[in-house]
Design an enzyme around this catalytic site. Structure first.
Site, PDB file in Angstrom:
ATOM      1  N   LYS A   1     -41.492  -8.144 -37.506  1.00 14.45           N
ATOM      2  CA  LYS A   1     -41.028  -8.103 -37.763  1.00 14.45           C
ATOM      3  C   LYS A   1     -40.371  -6.513 -37.886  1.00 14.45           C
ATOM      4  O   LYS A   1     -39.184  -6.264 -38.076  1.00 14.45           O
ATOM      5  CB  LYS A   1     -41.568  -7.735 -39.329  1.00 14.45           C
ATOM      6  CG  LYS A   1     -42.530  -8.917 -40.359  1.00 14.45           C
ATOM      7  CD  LYS A   1     -41.878  -9.173 -42.114  1.00 14.45           C
ATOM      8  CE  LYS A   1     -41.609 -10.388 -42.125  1.00 14.45           C
ATOM      9  NZ  LYS A   1     -41.759 -10.491 -43.613  1.00 14.45           N
TER      10      LYS A   1
ATOM     11  N   LYS B   1     -42.028 -20.687 -36.425  1.00 16.70           N
ATOM     12  CA  LYS B   1     -42.925 -20.965 -37.831  1.00 16.70           C
ATOM     13  C   LYS B   1     -40.971 -20.599 -39.071  1.00 16.70           C
ATOM     14  O   LYS B   1     -40.564 -20.776 -38.809  1.00 16.70           O
ATOM     15  CB  LYS B   1     -43.532 -19.486 -38.112  1.00 16.70           C
ATOM     16  CG  LYS B   1     -44.213 -19.671 -39.467  1.00 16.70           C
ATOM     17  CD  LYS B   1     -44.748 -18.034 -40.114  1.00 16.70           C
ATOM     18  CE  LYS B   1     -44.238 -18.138 -41.384  1.00 16.70           C
ATOM     19  NZ  LYS B   1     -45.213 -16.824 -41.794  1.00 16.70           N
TER      20      LYS B   1
ATOM     21  N   LYS C   1     -39.197 -18.471 -44.928  1.00 18.36           N
ATOM     22  CA  LYS C   1     -38.086 -18.056 -46.237  1.00 18.36           C
ATOM     23  C   LYS C   1     -36.786 -17.684 -45.790  1.00 18.36           C
ATOM     24  O   LYS C   1     -35.950 -17.616 -46.087  1.00 18.36           O
ATOM     25  CB  LYS C   1     -38.634 -18.217 -47.361  1.00 18.36           C
ATOM     26  CG  LYS C   1     -39.672 -16.476 -47.524  1.00 18.36           C
ATOM     27  CD  LYS C   1     -39.913 -17.015 -49.591  1.00 18.36           C
ATOM     28  CE  LYS C   1     -41.771 -17.023 -49.041  1.00 18.36           C
ATOM     29  NZ  LYS C   1     -42.142 -14.930 -48.225  1.00 18.36           N
TER      30      LYS C   1
HETATM   31  N1  AQP Z   1     -43.989 -21.916 -42.135  1.00 16.85           N
HETATM   32  C1  AQP Z   1     -45.574 -21.894 -42.690  1.00 16.85           C
HETATM   33  N2  AQP Z   1     -46.873 -23.300 -42.561  1.00 16.85           N
HETATM   34  C2  AQP Z   1     -48.184 -22.596 -42.839  1.00 16.85           C
HETATM   35  N3  AQP Z   1     -47.775 -21.751 -44.455  1.00 16.85           N
HETATM   36  C3  AQP Z   1     -47.028 -20.900 -44.063  1.00 16.85           C
HETATM   37  N4  AQP Z   1     -47.176 -19.667 -44.930  1.00 16.85           N
HETATM   38  C4  AQP Z   1     -45.745 -19.369 -44.932  1.00 16.85           C
HETATM   39  N5  AQP Z   1     -44.746 -19.536 -43.714  1.00 16.85           N
HETATM   40  C5  AQP Z   1     -45.795 -20.647 -43.716  1.00 16.85           C
HETATM   41  C6  AQP Z   1     -47.794 -19.382 -46.224  1.00 16.85           C
HETATM   42  O1  AQP Z   1     -47.546 -19.403 -47.664  1.00 16.85           O
HETATM   43  C7  AQP Z   1     -48.064 -18.464 -48.046  1.00 16.85           C
HETATM   44  C8  AQP Z   1     -47.430 -17.022 -48.269  1.00 16.85           C
HETATM   45  O2  AQP Z   1     -46.517 -16.381 -47.560  1.00 16.85           O
HETATM   46  P1  AQP Z   1     -45.360 -14.925 -47.648  1.00 16.85           P
HETATM   47  O3  AQP Z   1     -44.177 -15.218 -48.464  1.00 16.85           O
HETATM   48  O4  AQP Z   1     -46.703 -13.516 -48.174  1.00 16.85           O
HETATM   49  O5  AQP Z   1     -45.571 -14.357 -45.906  1.00 16.85           O
HETATM   50  P2  AQP Z   1     -44.540 -14.843 -44.653  1.00 16.85           P
HETATM   51  O6  AQP Z   1     -46.439 -16.010 -44.219  1.00 16.85           O
HETATM   52  O7  AQP Z   1     -44.102 -13.929 -44.125  1.00 16.85           O
HETATM   53  O8  AQP Z   1     -44.171 -16.202 -45.546  1.00 16.85           O
HETATM   54  P3  AQP Z   1     -42.598 -16.322 -45.158  1.00 16.85           P
HETATM   55  O9  AQP Z   1     -42.264 -17.137 -45.765  1.00 16.85           O
HETATM   56  O10 AQP Z   1     -42.509 -16.086 -43.270  1.00 16.85           O
HETATM   57  O11 AQP Z   1     -41.671 -14.908 -45.558  1.00 16.85           O
HETATM   58  P4  AQP Z   1     -40.818 -13.913 -44.005  1.00 16.85           P
HETATM   59  O12 AQP Z   1     -39.940 -14.774 -44.274  1.00 16.85           O
HETATM   60  O13 AQP Z   1     -40.470 -13.684 -45.605  1.00 16.85           O
HETATM   61  O14 AQP Z   1     -42.114 -13.137 -43.872  1.00 16.85           O
HETATM   62  C9  AQP Z   1     -48.745 -17.432 -47.222  1.00 16.85           C
HETATM   63  O15 AQP Z   1     -50.215 -18.582 -46.795  1.00 16.85           O
HETATM   64  C10 AQP Z   1     -48.769 -18.318 -45.760  1.00 16.85           C
HETATM   65  O16 AQP Z   1     -49.547 -18.160 -44.315  1.00 16.85           O
END
Ligand code: AQP
Length: 332
Positions: A114, A196, A199
């Protein structure tokens, strides 16, 4: 109180929920809610570590709540709440930050990723994000934390911090274990299967969103990056695109990789992409409609998050008071 074990998990409202959020987290939350005491949070305080639009955060937080419920999380049986409504999260975060080491926080992969993406805004919150996550988990004495594999490192850090604190003050915190699904733990971007599915990704073509229309979902699957071969077989290293689609199809249908390979033997990538897309559309159609219906009922949503905050506050407050006492803070 029952004898069930406790679960805590959360998702930040930093963007619309994706297939990654669903298969990596929410789908398992629904399963686990049958057998555990569950705390499912919308971690809005985590979402401000990157620059955001306030009105969007507010809208997304409520949408996410509606989507949790539409996915099958019953607010009567689970404690569903918004993180910023329970001030103990921020308070315990400060305490734990005095027991988290600069070196270990610097080693967090998500911080490195990040900060590389936000070079002009490497703020302290981005760095201490895992400490707030440790506070989220430890406040509820969670035994298990269902997460995708990307968050495993953060749960391990929460354990290290808890261990360090318990080492000084006795058994204050329950030691949490990460719970990582066998299939769906890491869903990759459809347009770049080395990355990955996230969102907040600007490349929206690589994501599939829960609230997208069936047409949009099918379009994204049809455009999914694959390889120059023709065989549908799982080989994450050499065929990351096809392997990602196999993983998605397996998580959605419950079929094993081998069964999927047999089902699609001799068939083309186009057919397979369409089948995966259709399976996702079918799974999500009723959820999408239900989420749209709930979203319109603002009074219901308000009642749910108020009740959730009240329940969460009760448990979190007890843990925080115990921590403050151990630290030697004078009781109010
Ligand atoms: N691509 C993924 N595959 C499997 N699990 C995923 N998770 C997120 N993306 C995937 C799981 O969803 C939960 C919530 O995650 P979060 O929103 O708290 O943080 P993150 O992992 O940073 O998710 P994003 O979508 O990648 O958000 P941004 O883009 O804001 O950083 C967690 O359990 C995560 O493992």
């Amino acid at each position: 109180m029952n004898n069930k074990k406790t679960i805590f998990s959360g998702i930040q409202p930093s963007g619309a929920l994706t297939l990654g959020s669903y298969l990596g987290a929410i789908k398992n939350w629904v399963e686990m809610s049958k057998n555990y005491n569950c705390y499912y949070c919308i971690v809005d305080m985590h979402a401000i570590t990157v620059r955001h639009t306030p009105a969007e955060l507010r809208r997304r937080t409520l949408e996410q709540l509606a989507q949790y419920i539409a996915c099958g999380l019953d607010p009567e049986k689970n404690t569903i709440f918004i993180q910023s409504h329970v001030s103990a999260h921020a308070e315990l975060c400060w305490v734990l930050s005095c027991y988290a080491m600069f070196g270990e926080l610097s080693r967090m992969t998500q911080f490195k990723d990040k900060s590389a993406k936000n070079v002009d805004n490497i703020n302290a919150g981005l760095f201490t994000y895992p400490v707030l996550m440790a506070a989220d988990i430890l406040l509820y004495n969670a035994d298990l934390v269902p997460v995708g594999s990307d968050q495993k490192q953060h749960v391990e850090l929460a354990r290290d911090i808890a261990n360090r604190f318990n080492g000084v003050y006795g058994d204050v915190f329950t030691m949490p274990e990460p719970y990582i699904p066998k299939v769906g733990a890491r869903i990759m971007s459809l347009s770049n299967p080395e990355k990955k599915m996230s969102k907040s990704d600007e490349d929206t073509g690589g994501c599939v969103y829960l609230m997208q229309s069936p047409e949009e979902i099918m379009r994204n699957f049809k455009r999914a990056v694959t390889d120059s071969e023709t065989s549908i077989r799982y080989d994450a290293e050499n065929k990351p695109g096809i392997s990602n689609l196999i993983q998605i199809y397996s998580a959605v249908s419950g079929k094993t990789f081998k069964e999927i390979e047999e089902e699609f033997a001799g068939r083309g990538y186009g057919d397979f992409k369409a089948a995966v897309g259709e399976a996702v559309v079918e799974m999500w159609c009723p959820i999408r409609e239900e989420a749209q219906r709930i979203m319109k009922d603002k009074a219901y949503l308000e009642a749910v998050y108020r009740q959730g905050a009240q329940r969460a506050e009760y448990v979190a407050g007890k843990t925080l008071r115990k921590v403050y006492k151990k630290l030697g803070f004078v009781a109010r």
